[in-house]
Motif scaffolding. Structure first.
Motif, PDB file in Angstrom:
ATOM      1  N   PHE A   1       0.849  -1.184   0.000  1.00  0.00           N
ATOM      2  CA  PHE A   1       0.000   0.000   0.000  1.00  0.00           C
ATOM      3  C   PHE A   1       0.885   1.234   0.000  1.00  0.00           C
ATOM      4  CE2 PHE A   1      -2.137  -3.264   2.500  1.00  0.00           C
ATOM      5  CZ  PHE A   1      -3.393  -3.309   1.927  1.00  0.00           C
ATOM      6  N   VAL A   2       0.440   2.259  -0.679  1.00  0.00           N
ATOM      7  CA  VAL A   2       1.113   3.549  -0.629  1.00  0.00           C
ATOM      8  C   VAL A   2       0.133   4.522  -0.003  1.00  0.00           C
ATOM      9  CG1 VAL A   2       2.159   5.403  -1.964  1.00  0.00           C
ATOM     10  CG2 VAL A   2       2.440   3.044  -2.695  1.00  0.00           C
ATOM     11  N   ARG A   3       0.512   5.087   1.132  1.00  0.00           N
ATOM     12  CA  ARG A   3      -0.348   6.050   1.821  1.00  0.00           C
ATOM     13  C   ARG A   3       0.314   7.419   1.804  1.00  0.00           C
ATOM     14  NH1 ARG A   3      -0.917   3.743   7.525  1.00  0.00           N
ATOM     15  NH2 ARG A   3       1.252   3.366   7.092  1.00  0.00           N
ATOM     16  N   MET A   4      -0.530   8.442   1.730  1.00  0.00           N
ATOM     17  CA  MET A   4      -0.041   9.822   1.723  1.00  0.00           C
ATOM     18  C   MET A   4      -1.173  10.736   2.131  1.00  0.00           C
ATOM     19  SD  MET A   4      -0.016  10.169  -2.412  1.00  0.00           S
ATOM     20  CE  MET A   4       0.724   8.555  -2.514  1.00  0.00           C
ATOM     21  N   GLU A   5      -0.836  11.992   2.391  1.00  0.00           N
ATOM     22  CA  GLU A   5      -1.879  12.968   2.663  1.00  0.00           C
ATOM     23  C   GLU A   5      -2.724  13.138   1.414  1.00  0.00           C
ATOM     24  OE1 GLU A   5      -0.685  16.721   4.309  1.00  0.00           O
ATOM     25  OE2 GLU A   5       0.930  15.767   5.441  1.00  0.00           O
ATOM     26  N   GLU A   6      -4.007  13.381   1.640  1.00  0.00           N
ATOM     27  CA  GLU A   6      -4.900  13.602   0.501  1.00  0.00           C
ATOM     28  C   GLU A   6      -4.691  15.007  -0.046  1.00  0.00           C
ATOM     29  OE1 GLU A   6      -8.784  11.971  -1.209  1.00  0.00           O
ATOM     30  OE2 GLU A   6      -9.021  12.364   0.909  1.00  0.00           O
ATOM     31  N   ASN A   7      -5.000  15.193  -1.310  1.00  0.00           N
ATOM     32  CA  ASN A   7      -4.951  16.489  -1.999  1.00  0.00           C
ATOM     33  C   ASN A   7      -3.539  17.068  -2.091  1.00  0.00           C
ATOM     34  OD1 ASN A   7      -7.793  16.520  -2.413  1.00  0.00           O
ATOM     35  ND2 ASN A   7      -8.049  17.168  -0.286  1.00  0.00           N
ATOM     36  N   VAL A   8      -2.540  16.215  -2.284  1.00  0.00           N
ATOM     37  CA  VAL A   8      -1.173  16.700  -2.479  1.00  0.00           C
ATOM     38  C   VAL A   8      -0.867  16.906  -3.963  1.00  0.00           C
ATOM     39  CG1 VAL A   8      -0.251  15.764  -0.339  1.00  0.00           C
ATOM     40  CG2 VAL A   8      -0.212  14.358  -2.418  1.00  0.00           C
ATOM     41  N   GLY A   9      -1.832  16.616  -4.810  1.00  0.00           N
ATOM     42  CA  GLY A   9      -1.630  16.772  -6.251  1.00  0.00           C
ATOM     43  C   GLY A   9      -1.147  15.487  -6.888  1.00  0.00           C
ATOM     44  N   MET A  10      -1.009  15.557  -8.196  1.00  0.00           N
ATOM     45  CA  MET A  10      -0.535  14.398  -8.953  1.00  0.00           C
ATOM     46  C   MET A  10       0.969  14.246  -8.787  1.00  0.00           C
ATOM     47  SD  MET A  10      -2.974  12.810 -10.474  1.00  0.00           S
ATOM     48  CE  MET A  10      -2.157  11.896 -11.767  1.00  0.00           C
ATOM     49  N   PRO A  11       1.442  13.016  -8.731  1.00  0.00           N
ATOM     50  CA  PRO A  11       2.895  12.808  -8.699  1.00  0.00           C
ATOM     51  C   PRO A  11       3.523  13.350  -9.977  1.00  0.00           C
ATOM     52  CG  PRO A  11       1.726  10.789  -8.136  1.00  0.00           C
ATOM     53  CD  PRO A  11       0.695  11.757  -8.638  1.00  0.00           C
ATOM     54  N   PRO A  12       4.778  13.742  -9.914  1.00  0.00           N
ATOM     55  CA  PRO A  12       5.444  14.249 -11.111  1.00  0.00           C
ATOM     56  C   PRO A  12       5.630  13.151 -12.170  1.00  0.00           C
ATOM     57  CG  PRO A  12       6.983  14.089  -9.279  1.00  0.00           C
ATOM     58  CD  PRO A  12       5.640  13.756  -8.740  1.00  0.00           C
ATOM     59  N   LYS A  13       5.678  13.553 -13.420  1.00  0.00           N
ATOM     60  CA  LYS A  13       5.834  12.610 -14.536  1.00  0.00           C
ATOM     61  C   LYS A  13       7.088  11.755 -14.366  1.00  0.00           C
ATOM     62  CE  LYS A  13       5.936  12.181 -19.566  1.00  0.00           C
ATOM     63  NZ  LYS A  13       6.583  10.922 -19.476  1.00  0.00           N
ATOM     64  N   VAL A  14       8.153  12.330 -13.848  1.00  0.00           N
ATOM     65  CA  VAL A  14       9.397  11.577 -13.676  1.00  0.00           C
ATOM     66  C   VAL A  14       9.190  10.388 -12.728  1.00  0.00           C
ATOM     67  CG1 VAL A  14      10.335  13.067 -11.843  1.00  0.00           C
ATOM     68  CG2 VAL A  14      11.886  11.823 -13.336  1.00  0.00           C
ATOM     69  N   LEU A  15       8.311  10.533 -11.724  1.00  0.00           N
ATOM     70  CA  LEU A  15       8.007   9.400 -10.847  1.00  0.00           C
ATOM     71  C   LEU A  15       7.212   8.347 -11.611  1.00  0.00           C
ATOM     72  CD1 LEU A  15       8.013   7.887  -8.157  1.00  0.00           C
ATOM     73  CD2 LEU A  15       6.025   9.263  -7.481  1.00  0.00           C
ATOM     74  N   PHE A  16       6.217   8.772 -12.402  1.00  0.00           N
ATOM     75  CA  PHE A  16       5.474   7.825 -13.223  1.00  0.00           C
ATOM     76  C   PHE A  16       6.416   7.043 -14.141  1.00  0.00           C
ATOM     77  CE2 PHE A  16       1.608  10.445 -12.406  1.00  0.00           C
ATOM     78  CZ  PHE A  16       0.766   9.425 -11.986  1.00  0.00           C
TER      79      PHE A  16
END
Length: 124
Positions: free
Chosen positions: A7-22
């Protein structure tokens, strides 16, 4: 061969991950798939359309999102299989390091749990 759920958990509403991470994740998942370790997984939308059913004291109630009290949400999941727990832990750390490298401004919690092949029946 042991299977695991990540599972990957994070705060909500932090935006989309950057393209480089994708891009890095595509490469990582491609390698895991090629060696037969990645079975399935994906990202999740925010909690704005989430639905929870809560069973409490013999009653079931429905609670719709978004959830103002939520500090963090599950943003993605994966089912994997490895020859050993040690290999699974090493791969989960590599996965977490991709997030640290390519999205350092967001706190991401990467959790891995082994899937039970049960049924484990409690002793009477």
């Amino acid at each position: 061969m042991p299977r695991f759920m990540g599972f990957v958990r994070m705060e909500e509403n932090v935006g989309m991950p950057p393209k480089v991470l994708f891009d890095a994740m595509d490469e990582y998942i491609g390698k895991q798939t090629a060696k037969g370790a990645f079975l399935d997984g994906g990202g999740l939308f925010g909690s704005e359309d989430a639905v929870n059913f809560i069973s409490r004291k013999g009653e079931v109630s429905r609670v719709d999102g978004p959830y103002a009290e939520a500090k963090e949400v599950v943003g993605g999941w994966a089912i994997t299989q490895y020859d050993s727990l040690e290999e699974a832990i090493a791969e989960q750390q590599e996965f977490a390091e991709l997030h640290a490298k390519y999205w350092p401004e967001v706190t991401v919690i990467s959790t891995m749990r082994q899937i039970s092949d049960g049924p484990e029946v409690p002793e009477a």
